[in-house]
Design a protein around this motif. Structure first.
Motif, mmCIF file in Angstrom:
data_model
loop_
_atom_site.group_PDB
_atom_site.id
_atom_site.type_symbol
_atom_site.label_atom_id
_atom_site.label_comp_id
_atom_site.label_asym_id
_atom_site.label_seq_id
_atom_site.Cartn_x
_atom_site.Cartn_y
_atom_site.Cartn_z
ATOM 1 N N MET A 1 0.852 -1.167 0.000
ATOM 2 C CA MET A 1 0.000 0.000 0.000
ATOM 3 C C MET A 1 0.901 1.235 0.000
ATOM 4 O O MET A 1 1.813 1.353 0.804
ATOM 5 C CB MET A 1 -0.902 -0.038 1.240
ATOM 6 C CG MET A 1 -1.945 1.055 1.248
ATOM 7 S SD MET A 1 -3.007 0.979 2.699
ATOM 8 C CE MET A 1 -4.442 0.241 1.977
ATOM 9 N N THR A 2 0.608 2.161 -0.859
ATOM 10 C CA THR A 2 1.440 3.363 -0.967
ATOM 11 C C THR A 2 1.081 4.338 0.147
ATOM 12 O O THR A 2 0.034 4.237 0.797
ATOM 13 C CB THR A 2 1.213 4.047 -2.331
ATOM 14 O OG1 THR A 2 -0.111 4.558 -2.358
ATOM 15 C CG2 THR A 2 1.426 3.086 -3.478
ATOM 16 N N SER A 3 1.948 5.305 0.343
ATOM 17 C CA SER A 3 1.720 6.298 1.391
ATOM 18 C C SER A 3 0.469 7.137 1.084
ATOM 19 O O SER A 3 -0.240 7.552 1.991
ATOM 20 C CB SER A 3 2.947 7.189 1.565
ATOM 21 O OG SER A 3 3.202 7.905 0.375
ATOM 22 N N THR A 4 0.199 7.365 -0.185
ATOM 23 C CA THR A 4 -1.004 8.123 -0.566
ATOM 24 C C THR A 4 -2.260 7.337 -0.217
ATOM 25 O O THR A 4 -3.235 7.899 0.297
ATOM 26 C CB THR A 4 -0.980 8.433 -2.075
ATOM 27 O OG1 THR A 4 0.225 9.109 -2.399
ATOM 28 C CG2 THR A 4 -2.162 9.280 -2.475
ATOM 29 N N SER A 5 -2.268 6.048 -0.466
ATOM 30 C CA SER A 5 -3.420 5.201 -0.138
ATOM 31 C C SER A 5 -3.662 5.177 1.363
ATOM 32 O O SER A 5 -4.811 5.238 1.826
ATOM 33 C CB SER A 5 -3.198 3.777 -0.621
ATOM 34 O OG SER A 5 -3.014 3.751 -2.012
ATOM 35 N N ARG A 6 -2.576 5.081 2.132
ATOM 36 C CA ARG A 6 -2.711 5.087 3.597
ATOM 37 C C ARG A 6 -3.275 6.414 4.090
ATOM 38 O O ARG A 6 -4.125 6.446 4.976
ATOM 39 C CB ARG A 6 -1.360 4.805 4.266
ATOM 40 C CG ARG A 6 -1.095 3.307 4.368
ATOM 41 C CD ARG A 6 0.168 3.026 5.131
ATOM 42 N NE ARG A 6 1.140 2.699 4.071
ATOM 43 C CZ ARG A 6 2.403 3.022 4.046
ATOM 44 N NH1 ARG A 6 2.944 3.664 5.043
ATOM 45 N NH2 ARG A 6 3.172 2.685 3.040
ATOM 46 N N LEU A 7 -2.800 7.497 3.498
ATOM 47 C CA LEU A 7 -3.282 8.817 3.889
ATOM 48 C C LEU A 7 -4.779 8.962 3.583
ATOM 49 O O LEU A 7 -5.548 9.435 4.413
ATOM 50 C CB LEU A 7 -2.485 9.920 3.178
ATOM 51 C CG LEU A 7 -2.937 11.353 3.462
ATOM 52 C CD1 LEU A 7 -2.810 11.677 4.944
ATOM 53 C CD2 LEU A 7 -2.139 12.335 2.632
ATOM 54 N N VAL A 8 -5.206 8.539 2.399
ATOM 55 C CA VAL A 8 -6.615 8.613 2.027
ATOM 56 C C VAL A 8 -7.454 7.740 2.957
ATOM 57 O O VAL A 8 -8.530 8.145 3.415
ATOM 58 C CB VAL A 8 -6.809 8.208 0.543
ATOM 59 C CG1 VAL A 8 -8.279 8.007 0.215
ATOM 60 C CG2 VAL A 8 -6.186 9.245 -0.374
ATOM 61 N N THR A 9 -6.983 6.543 3.281
ATOM 62 C CA THR A 9 -7.700 5.646 4.190
ATOM 63 C C THR A 9 -7.846 6.281 5.563
ATOM 64 O O THR A 9 -8.935 6.263 6.156
ATOM 65 C CB THR A 9 -6.969 4.298 4.301
ATOM 66 O OG1 THR A 9 -6.855 3.729 2.991
ATOM 67 C CG2 THR A 9 -7.703 3.345 5.214
ATOM 68 N N ARG A 10 -6.789 6.886 6.081
ATOM 69 C CA ARG A 10 -6.840 7.536 7.390
ATOM 70 C C ARG A 10 -7.790 8.738 7.375
ATOM 71 O O ARG A 10 -8.537 8.957 8.324
ATOM 72 C CB ARG A 10 -5.444 7.966 7.819
ATOM 73 C CG ARG A 10 -4.573 6.810 8.217
ATOM 74 C CD ARG A 10 -3.221 7.274 8.651
ATOM 75 N NE ARG A 10 -2.372 6.143 8.995
ATOM 76 C CZ ARG A 10 -1.072 6.207 9.150
ATOM 77 N NH1 ARG A 10 -0.446 7.358 8.988
ATOM 78 N NH2 ARG A 10 -0.391 5.139 9.471
ATOM 79 N N LEU A 11 -7.762 9.495 6.304
ATOM 80 C CA LEU A 11 -8.652 10.658 6.213
ATOM 81 C C LEU A 11 -10.118 10.229 6.136
ATOM 82 O O LEU A 11 -10.986 10.853 6.748
ATOM 83 C CB LEU A 11 -8.282 11.528 5.014
ATOM 84 C CG LEU A 11 -6.974 12.320 5.146
ATOM 85 C CD1 LEU A 11 -6.641 13.034 3.846
ATOM 86 C CD2 LEU A 11 -7.048 13.301 6.300
ATOM 87 N N LEU A 12 -10.399 9.175 5.368
ATOM 88 C CA LEU A 12 -11.769 8.671 5.303
ATOM 89 C C LEU A 12 -12.229 8.138 6.658
ATOM 90 O O LEU A 12 -13.387 8.337 7.052
ATOM 91 C CB LEU A 12 -11.893 7.590 4.234
ATOM 92 C CG LEU A 12 -11.817 8.080 2.783
ATOM 93 C CD1 LEU A 12 -11.795 6.896 1.825
ATOM 94 C CD2 LEU A 12 -12.980 9.001 2.464
ATOM 95 N N LEU A 13 -11.347 7.467 7.368
ATOM 96 C CA LEU A 13 -11.663 6.988 8.708
ATOM 97 C C LEU A 13 -11.933 8.169 9.647
ATOM 98 O O LEU A 13 -12.881 8.145 10.435
ATOM 99 C CB LEU A 13 -10.520 6.119 9.244
ATOM 100 C CG LEU A 13 -10.735 5.520 10.629
ATOM 101 C CD1 LEU A 13 -11.946 4.599 10.630
ATOM 102 C CD2 LEU A 13 -9.497 4.772 11.065
#
Length: 175
Positions: A1-13
């Motif tokens: 998982m890329t850092s961008t995907s992790r960031l988007v997942t955290r923001l959605l959470l």
């Protein structure tokens, strides 16, 4: 998982948590008010009856105030009454619209001391509905209530206050 995907997942959470917290605010507020004895909110319409306690009386005082920007005159017809717990009583408030336009109002009640609010039951109240008055119109509005016979014996005085809010601009428009 890329850092961008992790960031988007955290923001959605984070958005989901904030959304859930928004829904939890009202029940949390009610719990906090009850726990700390603040706000003096009264319950909704009371349907029960009680046996009257003739051995004591409680003084119930009435207050009426207008919220900022409310042009109506608003007052109780009686400043106070003495009641036996368990007995049903009625008092009337008078409101008048002195403006040249129709207005809609909503009254918000409170009871002091706040710890006694749970023992003050309204069986009929103008605060349950919105009040619409035409220019110059005046209305008498009843409040029927029962002071619960289980009111703590050290409470001898209650104050029922209403604040009247102008909600004319918040009404849905026809068409």
């Amino acid at each position: 998982m890329t850092s961008t995907s992790r960031l988007v997942t955290r923001l959605l959470l984070l958005v989901a948590v904030m959304f859930g917290f928004g829904f939890a605010l009202v029940p949390l507020y009610d719990v906090m008010c009850q726990a700390f004895g603040i706000n003096g909110k009264t319950a909704g319409q009371y349907q029960g009856t009680q046996q009257v306690d003739d051995s004591r009386t409680v003084r119930v005082q009435f207050l009426a105030t207008n919220a900022e920007g409310m042009a109506w005159t608003f007052e109780p017809l009686q400043a106070e009454v003495r009641v036996h717990p368990g007995a049903s009583h009625e008092v009337r408030f008078v409101a008048r619209n002195p403006t040249d336009r129709p207005m809609t109002a909503q009254a918000v009640p409170s009871v002091a001391p706040a710890r006694a609010a749970a023992w003050f039951h309204k069986t009929e109240c103008f605060c349950f509905t919105q009040q619409v008055l035409q220019p110059g119109e005046q209305i008498e509005m009843p409040v029927r209530f029962i002071v619960d016979r289980d009111l703590p014996r050290d409470v001898h005085h209650l104050t029922l206050g209403y604040t009247l809010f102008d909600i004319t601009g918040r009404q849905p428009q026809d068409g």
